[in-house]
Design a protein around this motif. Structure first.
Motif: not given
Length: 246
Positions: A109-115
């Protein structure tokens, strides 16, 4: 009468080229040089075969054109990995495809964002202003080598369970294929030249060719996910088998 031995004829450039190519092809096709093995540098081959750089370069170029080796600037040439083939009209599970050909699959996993969906997100995913999304970026590997970068948006209004899934361990592609039903999908297949960031993740030269698959899925008209998957161009094939209509 003294019989003088006949002078040994030197190999012509063409014959030497064919010999070197045959030798290298045999090492690759026999498995002596497995996928990922570094081919000797040009100066090493020049010394081994007592030939010119032009001859060696011609051999390596021919092997690259045949798909047997991959040339990487400043790093050398390496034995190619088998190309993965996928049906165009199916949604593949990348983990399953790598394992199906007997290779070790790894995921990061490189990046995870809730937005809140940005204007660009809304265009990609087709959601309304103010929609909550989950943006996931991850790397898929086969035998320790980068195989694909996955850049995905998930509509949390359609798939709220995505917030409870641990995507540091489970690839979003695998989880969605196994858990989230869909009724409609759209594929878009393009090519791109790797920018600096993509080249770094895929460990290829900046500007190298990549195969890009963009996909969107819906369930009864509601957007589920939009994904952009980028593969090194030499590692992936898309195939379609069909019959005439009417």
């Amino acid at each position: 009468m003294i019989v003088k031995p006949k002078p040994v004829a030197k190999a012509t450039p063409k014959a030497l080229y064919q010999r070197i190519r045959s030798d290298l092809e045999a090492k690759i096709t026999s498995g002596d040089w497995p996928p990922g093995h570094r081919v000797p540098f040009e100066h090493e081959l020049m010394e081994t075969y007592s030939c010119s750089r032009m001859t060696v370069n011609k051999v390596i170029s021919a092997l690259a054109e045949a798909g047997l080796v991959v040339r990487r600037r400043r790093a050398g040439s390496f034995v190619s990995r088998p190309r993965v083939q996928s049906a165009i009209l199916q949604i593949p599970d990348l983990k399953g495809e790598v394992e199906k050909r007997g290779e070790r699959y790894e995921y990061r996993l490189l990046d995870l964002r809730k937005r809140l969906a940005s204007a660009r997100d809304r265009t990609r995913l087709g959601v309304a202003t103010g929609s909550q999304i989950l943006a996931v970026c991850c790397l898929h590997e086969a035998q320790g080598q980068p195989f694909a970068v996955e850049d995905r948006l998930i509509n949390l209004e359609a798939v709220p369970d995505a917030l409870r899934e641990d995507f540091s361990k489970t690839p979003p592609n695998t989880w969605l294929v196994g858990h989230v039903p869909w009724t409609e999908a759209e594929h878009r297949i393009t090519a791109c030249n790797a920018d600096k960031a993509l080249a770094k993740e895929l460990r290829i030269d900046e500007g190298a060719a990549c195969l890009v698959i963009e996909r969107r899925t819906w369930r009864n008209g509601e957007p589920i996910t939009a994904v952009r998957i980028s593969h090194p161009g030499h590692l992936y094939d898309l195939i379609a088998r069909f019959t005439p209509i009417g």
